[in-house]
Design a protein around this motif. Structure first.
Motif, PDB file in Angstrom:
ATOM      1  N   ARG A  28      56.707  36.223  37.093  1.00 48.77           N
ATOM      2  CA  ARG A  28      55.964  35.859  35.801  1.00 48.77           C
ATOM      3  C   ARG A  28      54.891  37.059  35.415  1.00 48.77           C
ATOM      4  O   ARG A  28      54.331  36.995  34.337  1.00 48.77           O
ATOM      5  N   ARG A  29      54.998  38.017  36.122  1.00 49.76           N
ATOM      6  CA  ARG A  29      54.171  39.215  35.943  1.00 49.76           C
ATOM      7  C   ARG A  29      54.642  40.180  34.838  1.00 49.76           C
ATOM      8  O   ARG A  29      55.721  40.319  34.739  1.00 49.76           O
ATOM      9  N   ARG A  30      53.565  40.726  34.067  1.00 50.91           N
ATOM     10  CA  ARG A  30      53.853  41.657  32.888  1.00 50.91           C
ATOM     11  C   ARG A  30      54.326  43.061  33.617  1.00 50.91           C
ATOM     12  O   ARG A  30      55.055  43.705  33.409  1.00 50.91           O
ATOM     13  N   ASP A  31      53.439  43.550  34.907  1.00 42.60           N
ATOM     14  CA  ASP A  31      53.826  44.630  35.264  1.00 42.60           C
ATOM     15  C   ASP A  31      53.982  44.408  36.985  1.00 42.60           C
ATOM     16  O   ASP A  31      53.232  44.331  37.691  1.00 42.60           O
ATOM     17  N   PRO A  39      46.155  34.642  41.381  1.00 41.00           N
ATOM     18  CA  PRO A  39      47.303  33.798  41.713  1.00 41.00           C
ATOM     19  C   PRO A  39      47.842  33.633  40.028  1.00 41.00           C
ATOM     20  O   PRO A  39      47.118  33.889  39.300  1.00 41.00           O
ATOM     21  N   ASP A  40      49.005  33.235  40.041  1.00 42.91           N
ATOM     22  CA  ASP A  40      49.887  33.070  38.842  1.00 42.91           C
ATOM     23  C   ASP A  40      49.281  31.664  38.319  1.00 42.91           C
ATOM     24  O   ASP A  40      49.363  31.152  37.369  1.00 42.91           O
ATOM     25  N   PRO A  80      45.372  34.521  31.391  1.00 41.91           N
ATOM     26  CA  PRO A  80      44.781  35.898  31.711  1.00 41.91           C
ATOM     27  C   PRO A  80      43.211  35.886  31.566  1.00 41.91           C
ATOM     28  O   PRO A  80      42.570  35.168  30.795  1.00 41.91           O
ATOM     29  N   GLY A  81      42.687  36.221  32.862  1.00 47.48           N
ATOM     30  CA  GLY A  81      41.204  36.500  32.573  1.00 47.48           C
ATOM     31  C   GLY A  81      40.702  35.036  33.145  1.00 47.48           C
ATOM     32  O   GLY A  81      39.377  35.154  33.276  1.00 47.48           O
ATOM     33  N   ARG A  83      39.252  32.150  35.410  1.00 47.69           N
ATOM     34  CA  ARG A  83      38.907  31.689  36.794  1.00 47.69           C
ATOM     35  C   ARG A  83      39.876  30.585  37.410  1.00 47.69           C
ATOM     36  O   ARG A  83      40.256  29.697  36.480  1.00 47.69           O
ATOM     37  N   CYS A  84      40.195  30.443  38.635  1.00 46.15           N
ATOM     38  CA  CYS A  84      41.122  29.587  39.162  1.00 46.15           C
ATOM     39  C   CYS A  84      40.288  27.951  38.900  1.00 46.15           C
ATOM     40  O   CYS A  84      40.973  27.035  38.829  1.00 46.15           O
ATOM     41  N   GLU A  85      39.198  28.375  39.453  1.00 52.63           N
ATOM     42  CA  GLU A  85      38.405  26.795  38.819  1.00 52.63           C
ATOM     43  C   GLU A  85      38.278  26.247  37.822  1.00 52.63           C
ATOM     44  O   GLU A  85      38.502  25.087  37.384  1.00 52.63           O
ATOM     45  N   SER A  86      38.378  26.990  36.518  1.00 56.50           N
ATOM     46  CA  SER A  86      38.666  26.779  35.003  1.00 56.50           C
ATOM     47  C   SER A  86      40.076  26.407  35.181  1.00 56.50           C
ATOM     48  O   SER A  86      40.229  25.176  34.237  1.00 56.50           O
TER      49      SER A  86
END
Length: 182
Positions: A28-31, A39-40, A80-81, A83-86
Motif C-alpha cells: 500500500r506504500r508509495r515508497d 501502520p497502514d 496520511p498524517g 493518528r491511529c486513534e483518529s
C-alpha cells in the motif's frame, strides 16, 4: 509491476547471507524503500457496556477475495498524517454507528498479518464505545454489526462462519478467560 489506487505489486531483490533473493509482494506504500514505522491500518477492538454484560462489537462483511462474508473486527486505513486513534474513531462510527468514548490500549504500530504476501501492517486500538446512530459505510462496503456478549461469542465461534485471522485469536483469548477486559 502494477500500481492501482489502493495497491501495487512490487518485485524486489535483496542480498541476504551472501545470496540474492527475489520476491513479489503487494504493498500500500508509495515508497517501498523506506523502513516501515507507521501502520497502514487500524483494527478496532470495541467494547460496549450493556445491561446484559459487556459486548464486543464485531462485523460481518463481504470480502471479494474469499467470495464470502466473514466475521471481523471493524478496521480501516490510516490517512496520511492521521493518528491511529483518529482513524479508529472515524472508522468505528462509519462502519457501526458507535462512537469511541475512551481509548483503552494500543498494540505496537507495526503488526504484519501476512509478511510473505504483503508489507501491510496494522495497529490494534482497544476502545470503549457507545451507540450514536445508524452506520454510514462507504458505498463499496456491505457491513452488518454483530454485537456479542461472551456467551454469544462462544456460540458464534462454534458456528461455521469464516473468521478474519486478526480477529479469531483475540476472540479465542477472551473465551479462554471467559470475559472481556472491561
Amino acid at each position: 509491476m502494477s500500481d492501482t489506487k489502493w495497491l501495487k505489486l512490487v518485485e524486489a531483490e535483496a542480498e541476504i547471507q551472501g545470496r540474492t533473493k527475489q520476491w513479489v509482494y503487494c504493498s500500500r506504500r508509495r515508497d517501498v524503500e523506506q523502513p516501515i514505522k507507521t501502520p497502514d491500518a487500524v483494527v478496532i477492538v470495541p467494547f460496549v457496556k450493556h445491561p446484559e454484560g459487556t459486548q464486543l462489537l464485531l462485523v460481518r462483511e463481504y470480502r471479494m477475495p474469499i467470495n464470502q462474508t466473514m466475521i471481523a473486527l471493524p478496521a480501516g486505513l490510516v490517512d496520511p498524517g492521521e493518528r491511529c486513534e483518529s482513524t479508529a474513531e472515524r472508522e468505528l462510527l462509519e462502519e457501526t454507528g458507535y462512537a469511541v468514548t475512551a481509548v483503552l490500549d494500543k498494540s505496537p504500530p507495526t503488526l504484519f498479518p501476512s509478511a510473505g504476501l504483503t508489507d501491510e501492517c496494522f495497529q490494534f486500538v482497544f476502545v470503549e464505545a457507545e451507540y450514536r446512530g445508524p452506520a454510514a459505510p462507504e458505498a463499496s462496503e456491505e457491513i452488518e454489526v454483530v454485537p456479542v456478549t461472551i456467551e454469544g461469542l462462544r456460540a458464534l465461534m462454534a458456528g461455521t462462519s469464516a473468521f478474519c485471522g486478526r480477529t479469531w485469536p483475540l476472540c479465542y483469548q477472551y473465551l479462554q478467560m471467559s470475559k472481556f477486559p472491561i
